[in-house]
Design a protein around this motif. Sequence first.
Motif, short mmCIF file in Angstrom:
data_model
loop_
_atom_site.label_atom_id
_atom_site.label_comp_id
_atom_site.label_asym_id
_atom_site.label_seq_id
_atom_site.Cartn_x
_atom_site.Cartn_y
_atom_site.Cartn_z
N ASP A 151 55.33 -1.55 -56.73
CA ASP A 151 55.30 -0.25 -56.03
C ASP A 151 55.18 0.90 -57.02
OD1 ASP A 151 55.53 -1.57 -53.63
OD2 ASP A 151 57.73 -1.39 -53.58
N GLN A 152 55.86 0.78 -58.12
CA GLN A 152 55.75 1.84 -59.13
C GLN A 152 54.36 1.88 -59.74
OE1 GLN A 152 59.02 0.77 -61.73
NE2 GLN A 152 60.32 2.40 -60.87
N LEU A 153 53.74 0.72 -59.91
CA LEU A 153 52.35 0.71 -60.41
C LEU A 153 51.40 1.34 -59.42
CD1 LEU A 153 52.21 -2.85 -62.06
CD2 LEU A 153 52.35 -0.65 -63.21
N ALA A 190 51.64 4.88 -59.86
CA ALA A 190 50.92 5.28 -61.06
C ALA A 190 49.43 5.47 -60.77
CB ALA A 190 51.13 4.26 -62.16
N VAL A 191 48.86 4.58 -59.89
CA VAL A 191 47.45 4.71 -59.54
C VAL A 191 47.20 6.03 -58.81
CG1 VAL A 191 45.60 3.70 -58.14
CG2 VAL A 191 47.09 2.22 -59.48
N VAL A 192 48.12 6.37 -57.91
CA VAL A 192 47.99 7.64 -57.18
C VAL A 192 48.03 8.81 -58.15
CG1 VAL A 192 49.07 9.12 -55.46
CG2 VAL A 192 48.96 6.65 -55.07
N ASN A 193 48.91 8.75 -59.13
CA ASN A 193 49.01 9.83 -60.12
C ASN A 193 47.71 9.97 -60.91
OD1 ASN A 193 51.64 10.29 -59.35
ND2 ASN A 193 52.52 8.98 -60.96
N LEU A 194 47.10 8.85 -61.27
CA LEU A 194 45.83 8.92 -62.00
C LEU A 194 44.74 9.56 -61.16
CD1 LEU A 194 45.78 5.46 -63.85
CD2 LEU A 194 46.01 7.71 -64.87
N LYS A 195 44.72 9.23 -59.85
CA LYS A 195 43.70 9.83 -58.98
C LYS A 195 43.91 11.34 -58.83
CE LYS A 195 42.83 5.68 -56.16
NZ LYS A 195 42.88 5.10 -54.80
#
Length: 925
Positions: free
Chosen positions: A181-183, A186-191
């Motif tokens: 879930d944390q990963l 992290a994907v959302v943060n990159l987007k």
Amino acid sequence: MSRARQPPLVTGISPNEGISWTKVTIRGENLGTGPTDLIGLTICGHNCLLTAEWMSASKIVCRVGQAKNDKGDIIVTTKSGGKGTSTVSFKLLKPEKIGILDQSAVWVDEMNYYDMRTDRNKGIPPLSLRPANPLGIEIDKGRFPQKDLESLFPGMSADFTSENFSAAWYLIENHSTTSFDQLKTAVVNLKKQANKKNEGSLAYVKGGLSTFFEAQDALSAIHQKLEADGTEKVEGSMTQKLENVLNRASNTADTLFQEVLGRKDKADSTRNALNVLQRFKFLFNLPLNIERNIQKGDYDVVINDYEKAKSLFGKTEVQVFKKYYAEVETRIEALRELLLDKLLETPSTLHDQKRYIRYLSDLHAPGDPAWQCIGAQHQWILQLMHNCKESYVKEQKGNALLHSPMLDLDSDVRPSPIGHLSQTASLKRGSSFQSGRDDAWRYKAPQQVVFVEKLTKLVVSQLPNFWKLWVSYVNGSLFSETAEKSGQMERSKKNARQRQNDFKKMIQEVMHSLVKLIRGALLPFSLREGELRQYGGWEMKSELSGQWLTHVIQTVRLSSESLTALEIPNDMLQIIQDLILDLRVRCIIVTLQHTAEDIKRLAEKEDWVVDNEGLTSLPSQFEQCIIHSLQSLKNVLDCKPGEASVFQQQKTQEDVCQLSIGIMQGFIDCLEQLSTKPDGDIDTSHLSVDVSSPDLFGSIHEESSLSSEQRLLIALSNCRYLERHTFLNIAEHFEKHGFQGVDKITQVSMESLKELDQRLFEMYIEFKADPIVGSLEPGIYAGYFDWKDCLVPTGVRNYLKEALVNIIAVHAEVFTISKDLVPRVMSRVVEAVSEELSRLMQCVSSFSKNGALQAKLEICALRDTVAIYLTPESKSSFKQALEALPQLSSGTDRKLLEELLNKFKSSMHLQLTCFQASSSAMMKT
């Protein structure tokens, strides 16, 4: 040939691991005989000789190089021992790469990073390319060995700024334990980060839409005007007709809208008036605002508003503005008067005074407010000083009936303030003189002392601000250092230069008042009659003691130091130094006078307790009294910076010398009084002597009282000690404390002491020798004895034995008091007896044979018995007595004389022994 050295052996290294260029200390054995003997040093296979520093045969310091091996030995090579070995190893660690935003205790080597600032085509700053945490979630470093990761991803890197960046390596190293879930987060943060970059240009366009629309409207208006100009040229012929139509339309419109237009003009007029009120409301509201700000004390705001109004409306011709500006001037004039009253009001602080002076200067007040303030402060300080004196004088008169033991100079407790007054050494400049004292101190101290404390405290607390105000007035610092204030500063400095003499007179008046008020309280005889009425008024029932005067001197000295620290010229403070000198002289005189009084009372303290040397405590008490007196004057006699010697005046030297002689003479008179006082006037019930001496013949301890002869002996013993010790010690203390004329003091005192000693000695000899001498003649002729007709001698007659017993009694009495006096007394007694015996022999007309033998027997017996106390005078008397006798012609007579002498000495052996013991003691002393 000497044996070869052992090869080097490394037994320790500190630290035992680290990255390249780590400084290490190598320890071992046989590491070389010197720096030149060290020819090789490798750590993990890397040559470190260039950085090696040879310290000793057991210690080398160097830095680890960039070795290839992870772990290896430390090999030292020397000329004397060859290549060595190692029992320890060093582990080389690889440096961890640290981001620019990560915390680190070491400097990060940035040469491996690509500096994007050199790329002119990129508009994004380099920091945005290197975020510390690109995923935006918590980093959890794993425990995977670095070596294993390098083998899994050969040629790749976990550094996201590297061209060979491996995302898998980065995730394993930094997020090996992160949940799924944390990963996803992290994907959302990159987007989001990617969208922010894309939305940047679009947001810029949206923000500039209003500008685009305004530009479009402007272009359209220009286009329409150009078209209208073209139409006007084409239809020029129809202009006249069009004007006529417009005129008719205008006239019709005026008729129809006259009322409306009238109301419009009125509204415009009202609107214009309101606009004027709104525009110039600062001036119209200023009088009321000035009143309010004055009530609140915001004088800075008032002055700023006034300056603004003056610059805007000071020269206006508009009547309304003139009227309101005149009202402002009225309010400002009232403010000037208010500020001047506050400036001259006392007491006030230096800060407030400077503030009010600046306000009045900014308001262009007439006159010189700063000088007015200086004058008011001067008068206020003088008034405070005189009020202080009046209050304490009234308090003294009100408490005149109250008796304080501290003011009784004749009381035995007079020296008791010494310990309390010693606290004055802790006083510091600028501090309160009463800070370390009890409130009860004021009730114990004389009013004059408390007054001087209060007066000096008042001057020291007020004069610094007065002086600083003048300094600010002189250097122009009362006004701000701005260009518009420069004219005021120059005028202030000019006024100060013109008024320097006036201010000097003010300071001198304050100093003179301070000094004269102190003189009126402590030294009234130093003031003239007119000055005494103004500055005096104290009831001087008794003069202050030396201890209180010492305290006053310390107080005035501290005040002088505080005033000197203000950098007041020395010529203005010289009057205070003169006061200190007079106080010091008076303190010495008073202290010596009181010491003389104390010395006279020492007779009351004589206890007549005699020690082994025949002394009482009186000489010691006398010496201690003088030493204590001189010690109490030490601070007074010492010269502080700027002070003159207290003995610089000849009159002072003479007065002190006479007082010192008087003290010594007073003690001599005390001794004479004690030694000649009648028996009934002396209480000796507590008399005792030291009976521990084995040579003691008798003790007067058994007697209930001292006889006059015993008192004379004790006085003689004290005189002897005074001459040989006490007076010399006192002379040394006088010289140590800088007294003048010490030789004269000593000479006069010694002469007086010797005269007393001789008088007392003659009195004692008269008491003791006269009875013995008087008993000789009756004893010789007792029983009608006749030198012409007498029997053959059978021994020394009783009169001579009785005389010897009386002499022995004198010896015993003197020996009991003081062994040192025995030779002197006994010699004089023997002189008197021998002289009388010689006279009696010379008076005999003739001797028979038996009479001559009897006379010679008695003369020789007496002479031989007291042989150790014979003087040239007594020897001469005995010789004359023997010469008056007929010579013994027969050997039988001489033999009989010798036998009778031996018989006498044998029978008087015990008595003669005491003379021998006395002789032995005399020889030892």
